[in-house]
Design a protein around this motif. Sequence first.
Motif, mmCIF file in Angstrom:
data_model
loop_
_atom_site.group_PDB
_atom_site.id
_atom_site.type_symbol
_atom_site.label_atom_id
_atom_site.label_comp_id
_atom_site.label_asym_id
_atom_site.label_seq_id
_atom_site.Cartn_x
_atom_site.Cartn_y
_atom_site.Cartn_z
ATOM 1 N N PHE A 1 48.205 44.435 36.287
ATOM 2 C CA PHE A 1 47.395 43.331 36.795
ATOM 3 C C PHE A 1 48.229 42.089 37.048
ATOM 4 C CE2 PHE A 1 44.621 46.273 34.725
ATOM 5 C CZ PHE A 1 43.617 46.402 35.654
ATOM 6 N N THR B 1 43.966 51.199 33.833
ATOM 7 C CA THR B 1 43.805 49.773 33.525
ATOM 8 C C THR B 1 44.887 49.302 32.546
ATOM 9 O OG1 THR B 1 42.083 50.479 31.951
ATOM 10 C CG2 THR B 1 41.334 49.576 34.024
ATOM 11 N N SER C 1 37.157 43.555 31.467
ATOM 12 C CA SER C 1 37.337 44.145 30.135
ATOM 13 C C SER C 1 36.109 43.891 29.270
ATOM 14 C CB SER C 1 38.597 43.594 29.477
ATOM 15 O OG SER C 1 38.393 42.227 29.201
ATOM 16 N N THR D 1 46.905 39.314 38.360
ATOM 17 C CA THR D 1 46.056 38.158 38.068
ATOM 18 C C THR D 1 45.212 38.472 36.842
ATOM 19 O OG1 THR D 1 45.887 37.747 40.435
ATOM 20 C CG2 THR D 1 44.320 36.588 39.036
ATOM 21 N N VAL D 2 45.249 37.567 35.875
ATOM 22 C CA VAL D 2 44.449 37.790 34.675
ATOM 23 C C VAL D 2 43.661 36.523 34.368
ATOM 24 C CG1 VAL D 2 44.506 38.240 32.185
ATOM 25 C CG2 VAL D 2 46.074 39.456 33.692
ATOM 26 N N ASP E 1 39.091 38.909 31.538
ATOM 27 C CA ASP E 1 38.791 38.977 30.106
ATOM 28 C C ASP E 1 37.841 37.846 29.716
ATOM 29 O OD1 ASP E 1 40.562 41.094 29.842
ATOM 30 O OD2 ASP E 1 42.266 39.784 29.437
ATOM 31 N N GLY F 1 42.026 34.947 31.508
ATOM 32 C CA GLY F 1 42.140 35.157 30.055
ATOM 33 C C GLY F 1 40.820 35.033 29.331
ATOM 34 N N PRO G 1 47.799 47.065 31.138
ATOM 35 C CA PRO G 1 47.982 45.616 31.292
ATOM 36 C C PRO G 1 49.009 45.245 32.359
ATOM 37 C CG PRO G 1 48.012 46.241 28.977
ATOM 38 C CD PRO G 1 47.932 47.514 29.758
ATOM 39 N N ARG H 1 42.311 41.236 36.413
ATOM 40 C CA ARG H 1 41.669 41.635 35.167
ATOM 41 C C ARG H 1 40.900 40.429 34.651
ATOM 42 N NH1 ARG H 1 43.439 44.815 30.064
ATOM 43 N NH2 ARG H 1 42.299 43.643 28.496
#
Lengths: 147, 143
Positions: free
Chosen positions: B12, B7, B51, B14-15, B35, B17, B9, B33
């Motif tokens: 990824f 995992t 996460s 697409t995140v 968050d 946030g 950073p 990911r």
Amino acid sequence: MAVRHILCTQCDLPLDVDETAKSVNCRHCNTRVITEAMVVAEYVAVRRFATANRMRITKKGIVYAAVRADALEVEGVLQGDVVSLSSIRIAKSAQVKGSLRGASLSLEPGATFVGDVAIGPEQVPRAEPTVDGALAREAAAREAAGR
Amino acid sequence: MADSISTKPEEFTTVIGPDAQFKGELTFQGAVRVDGQFEGSIQTSGKVFVSKGGKLKAEVKSGSVALEGQVDGNLTADDRVELRATAQLRGDVRAAKLLVVEGASFVGRCEVGPNLGAPGAPATRPADGVARPAAPPVAAARH
Ligand SMILES: [Zn+2]
């Protein structure tokens, strides 16, 4: 004599047992509780199969039962509902069907499992109550009874 | 179990946030990911990582799933599902492999095996010839 803190497999109340004892009579519910580690390498079909210790079902083991153990490892066949106070490990050779309740679960790649799960620290009674905790509870109970 | 889902950073594309709230359908290729908060459905052949602060209310179909946050919904993975120590999952899992680390919580139904997470397998169909256990939930086994 080394003492081990266990939970009764029937009533979940804390018991102190001699580490070498194979079984003990629960002083809370009067059930005979198996306290030795089990290695199962044969066919077992019973309603309930429990030990207040580790249980390992080997590749040769075939178990049809509701199983309760402190920690469980399955390499063979298990069908039934499982409660393990700590970990449940299902090896790649295992075939398990039923429901699993335990503090943690690992299924090795290749293992087959179908059923309901309830996994997490809050899903099981605490495995090893501290002596202080048990004594405090008993003292509180005595105090409550005395009033 | 030696291997685990990476995992890092940079993996990824697409995140979502930490402050983001996303509602809808996410269909793409690659890794996502989460968050923040996501509600809806996610479909990818890559991996999905929720996460520690992430919250998901979704149906997820993906290559693999790693969880550190909270998920309400069903997960289908061709390969593996990993519930790490802080993960909380309420929902069903269908995958080839499953790891629930100590500390993680998971309540739901589970179908895991080499043939169960196979690509193309309909997510909602029960495994062939496998019936739901007739027995009531585990609590009954404690009496
Ligand atoms: Zn008892």
